[in-house]
Design a protein around this motif. Structure first.
Motif, PDB file in Angstrom:
ATOM      1  N   LEU A  46     -16.329  -8.159 -35.098  1.00 39.43           N
ATOM      2  CA  LEU A  46     -15.003  -8.396 -34.735  1.00 39.43           C
ATOM      3  C   LEU A  46     -14.564  -7.847 -33.204  1.00 39.43           C
ATOM      4  N   ILE A  47     -15.276  -6.654 -32.973  1.00 39.74           N
ATOM      5  CA  ILE A  47     -14.777  -6.066 -31.699  1.00 39.74           C
ATOM      6  C   ILE A  47     -15.240  -7.214 -30.618  1.00 39.74           C
ATOM      7  N   ALA A  48     -16.486  -7.789 -30.803  1.00 40.65           N
ATOM      8  CA  ALA A  48     -17.009  -9.024 -29.986  1.00 40.65           C
ATOM      9  C   ALA A  48     -15.930 -10.051 -29.934  1.00 40.65           C
ATOM     10  N   LEU A  49     -15.542 -10.304 -31.033  1.00 38.95           N
ATOM     11  CA  LEU A  49     -14.616 -11.668 -31.070  1.00 38.95           C
ATOM     12  C   LEU A  49     -13.121 -11.157 -30.347  1.00 38.95           C
ATOM     13  N   ALA A  50     -12.729 -10.008 -30.719  1.00 36.18           N
ATOM     14  CA  ALA A  50     -11.703  -9.603 -29.980  1.00 36.18           C
ATOM     15  C   ALA A  50     -11.871  -9.625 -28.531  1.00 36.18           C
ATOM     16  N   LEU A  51     -13.046  -9.300 -27.820  1.00 33.62           N
ATOM     17  CA  LEU A  51     -13.236  -9.257 -26.508  1.00 33.62           C
ATOM     18  C   LEU A  51     -13.239 -10.720 -26.074  1.00 33.62           C
ATOM     19  N   VAL A  52     -13.803 -11.628 -26.477  1.00 37.30           N
ATOM     20  CA  VAL A  52     -13.832 -12.976 -26.166  1.00 37.30           C
ATOM     21  C   VAL A  52     -12.493 -13.601 -26.333  1.00 37.30           C
ATOM     22  N   VAL A  53     -11.508 -13.306 -27.151  1.00 39.95           N
ATOM     23  CA  VAL A  53     -10.339 -14.076 -27.218  1.00 39.95           C
ATOM     24  C   VAL A  53      -9.559 -13.228 -26.188  1.00 39.95           C
ATOM     25  N   SER A  54      -9.740 -11.978 -26.003  1.00 43.75           N
ATOM     26  CA  SER A  54      -8.854 -11.247 -24.893  1.00 43.75           C
ATOM     27  C   SER A  54      -9.324 -11.798 -23.470  1.00 43.75           C
ATOM     28  N   GLY A  55     -10.538 -12.126 -23.234  1.00 46.02           N
ATOM     29  CA  GLY A  55     -11.014 -12.639 -22.021  1.00 46.02           C
ATOM     30  C   GLY A  55     -10.190 -14.000 -21.616  1.00 46.02           C
ATOM     31  N   GLY A  56     -10.110 -14.935 -22.827  1.00 49.60           N
ATOM     32  CA  GLY A  56      -9.552 -16.026 -22.552  1.00 49.60           C
ATOM     33  C   GLY A  56      -7.868 -15.950 -22.304  1.00 49.60           C
ATOM     34  N   GLY A  57      -7.409 -14.883 -22.999  1.00 47.23           N
ATOM     35  CA  GLY A  57      -5.962 -14.642 -23.139  1.00 47.23           C
ATOM     36  C   GLY A  57      -5.496 -14.095 -21.699  1.00 47.23           C
ATOM     37  N   THR A  58      -6.317 -13.255 -21.087  1.00 46.07           N
ATOM     38  CA  THR A  58      -6.252 -12.539 -20.097  1.00 46.07           C
ATOM     39  C   THR A  58      -6.109 -13.613 -18.891  1.00 46.07           C
ATOM     40  N   ALA A  59      -7.238 -14.385 -18.867  1.00 48.61           N
ATOM     41  CA  ALA A  59      -7.126 -15.708 -17.834  1.00 48.61           C
ATOM     42  C   ALA A  59      -6.000 -16.422 -18.054  1.00 48.61           C
ATOM     43  N   ILE A  60      -5.562 -16.862 -19.158  1.00 43.95           N
ATOM     44  CA  ILE A  60      -4.244 -17.809 -19.456  1.00 43.95           C
ATOM     45  C   ILE A  60      -2.960 -17.117 -18.781  1.00 43.95           C
ATOM     46  N   VAL A  61      -2.803 -15.718 -19.235  1.00 43.55           N
ATOM     47  CA  VAL A  61      -1.509 -15.094 -18.886  1.00 43.55           C
ATOM     48  C   VAL A  61      -1.567 -14.691 -17.294  1.00 43.55           C
ATOM     49  N   GLY A  62      -2.742 -14.216 -16.903  1.00 39.68           N
ATOM     50  CA  GLY A  62      -2.807 -13.820 -15.567  1.00 39.68           C
ATOM     51  C   GLY A  62      -2.649 -15.120 -14.603  1.00 39.68           C
ATOM     52  N   LEU A  63      -3.200 -16.067 -14.830  1.00 44.54           N
ATOM     53  CA  LEU A  63      -3.038 -17.430 -14.025  1.00 44.54           C
ATOM     54  C   LEU A  63      -1.564 -17.787 -14.152  1.00 44.54           C
ATOM     55  N   MET A  64      -0.927 -17.901 -15.413  1.00 48.59           N
ATOM     56  CA  MET A  64       0.608 -18.280 -15.563  1.00 48.59           C
ATOM     57  C   MET A  64       1.216 -17.569 -14.634  1.00 48.59           C
ATOM     58  N   ARG A  65       0.838 -16.333 -14.727  1.00 51.34           N
ATOM     59  CA  ARG A  65       2.002 -15.308 -13.887  1.00 51.34           C
ATOM     60  C   ARG A  65       1.598 -15.463 -12.608  1.00 51.34           C
ATOM     61  N   GLU A  66       0.595 -15.607 -11.882  1.00 53.96           N
ATOM     62  CA  GLU A  66       0.364 -15.839 -10.556  1.00 53.96           C
ATOM     63  C   GLU A  66       0.625 -17.360 -10.159  1.00 53.96           C
ATOM     64  N   LEU A  67       0.463 -18.127 -10.695  1.00 48.70           N
ATOM     65  CA  LEU A  67       1.073 -19.540 -10.498  1.00 48.70           C
ATOM     66  C   LEU A  67       2.658 -19.856 -10.619  1.00 48.70           C
ATOM     67  N   SER A  68       3.407 -18.832 -11.511  1.00 47.53           N
ATOM     68  CA  SER A  68       4.949 -19.061 -11.512  1.00 47.53           C
ATOM     69  C   SER A  68       5.735 -18.257 -10.428  1.00 47.53           C
ATOM     70  N   GLN A  69       4.848 -17.607  -9.508  1.00 48.13           N
ATOM     71  CA  GLN A  69       5.680 -16.847  -8.624  1.00 48.13           C
ATOM     72  C   GLN A  69       5.887 -17.880  -7.215  1.00 48.13           C
ATOM     73  N   GLU A  70       7.092 -17.652  -7.005  1.00 39.71           N
ATOM     74  CA  GLU A  70       7.756 -18.551  -5.654  1.00 39.71           C
ATOM     75  C   GLU A  70       7.514 -17.713  -4.382  1.00 39.71           C
ATOM     76  N   ARG A  71       6.278 -17.857  -3.564  1.00 37.75           N
ATOM     77  CA  ARG A  71       6.099 -17.178  -2.472  1.00 37.75           C
ATOM     78  C   ARG A  71       5.671 -18.150  -1.408  1.00 37.75           C
ATOM     79  N   TRP A  72       6.615 -18.191  -0.379  1.00 36.61           N
ATOM     80  CA  TRP A  72       6.227 -19.146   0.700  1.00 36.61           C
ATOM     81  C   TRP A  72       7.098 -18.763   1.862  1.00 36.61           C
ATOM     82  N   LEU A  73       6.856 -19.406   2.998  1.00 42.23           N
ATOM     83  CA  LEU A  73       7.572 -19.282   4.232  1.00 42.23           C
ATOM     84  C   LEU A  73       7.979 -20.683   4.871  1.00 42.23           C
ATOM     85  N   ALA A  74       8.944 -20.804   5.371  1.00 43.29           N
ATOM     86  CA  ALA A  74       9.414 -22.125   5.800  1.00 43.29           C
ATOM     87  C   ALA A  74      10.018 -21.892   7.092  1.00 43.29           C
ATOM     88  N   LEU A  75       9.530 -22.823   8.171  1.00 45.65           N
ATOM     89  CA  LEU A  75      10.193 -22.992   9.601  1.00 45.65           C
ATOM     90  C   LEU A  75      10.837 -24.198   9.558  1.00 45.65           C
TER      91      LEU A  75
END
Length: 181
Positions: free
Chosen positions: A78-107
């Motif tokens: 069960l711990i192994a299953l939780a680690l695998v699922v949390s790895g996928g969840g970490t990737a999804i949440v982390g990428l969503m958070r990173e890609l949702s940020q508006e960070r740019w510079l315009a001339l």
């Protein structure tokens, strides 16, 4: 719009994906160890699902030591299953958070715009007194006395090239060489 640059998030994305991969790897290895620990009463590898093993007579004949060993294997599984699922969840949440940020510079033709996490700073070219580099930092000095510090890396350019480009566009704007919009 003259130029537009987005903040390079490669390092943060690598960090998120590295953490997710480590969690999935640890979970997979722990799962493999659990499979290796599963033994049937005859001593062979027991690969039958636990729900079927509960109804066999061999399951009823287990000693308390064998039962506690099975409980440990189940807990580790069960711990192994939780680690695998949390790895996928970490990737999804982390990428969503990173890609949702508006960070740019315009001339732009009318001035410089810096967007960072939902806030925008704008300055007309006539409000900018100086653009210079200090080490690897771009400093934009405004006529109001404020100084904007740009430390982010931007995709497709270096900080020094970006600092030179901001200064070049500012000079062109002050001499009226930019197109009017």
């Amino acid at each position: 719009m003259i130029d537009w640059y987005r903040v390079d998030a490669t390092a943060r994305i690598k960090r998120v994906l590295g953490l997710a991969a480590a969690l999935v790897l640890c979970g997979s290895l722990l799962g493999a160890i659990c499979v290796g620990m599963m033994r049937s009463p005859s001593g062979g590898l027991a690969l039958r699902p636990a729900r079927y093993a509960a109804f066999t007579t061999a399951a009823l004949e287990r000693t308390p030591a064998e039962a506690s060993e099975a409980d440990r294997v189940l807990a580790l599984g069960l711990i192994a299953l939780a680690l695998v699922v949390s790895g996928g969840g970490t990737a999804i949440v982390g990428l969503m958070r990173e890609l949702s940020q508006e960070r740019w510079l315009a001339l732009r033709t009318d001035g410089l715009v810096i967007a960072n996490a939902g806030t925008e700073k704008r300055a007309r070219w006539t409000q900018i007194d100086d653009v210079r580099m200090e080490g690897s930092t771009i400093l934009v000095e405004l006529s109001s006395g404020d100084t904007w510090t740009i430390r982010d890396r931007f995709a497709g350019t270096t900080r020094s090239a970006l600092g030179k480009r901001i200064a070049q566009v500012r000079r062109r704007a002050l001499h009226g060489l930019l197109p009017k919009t």
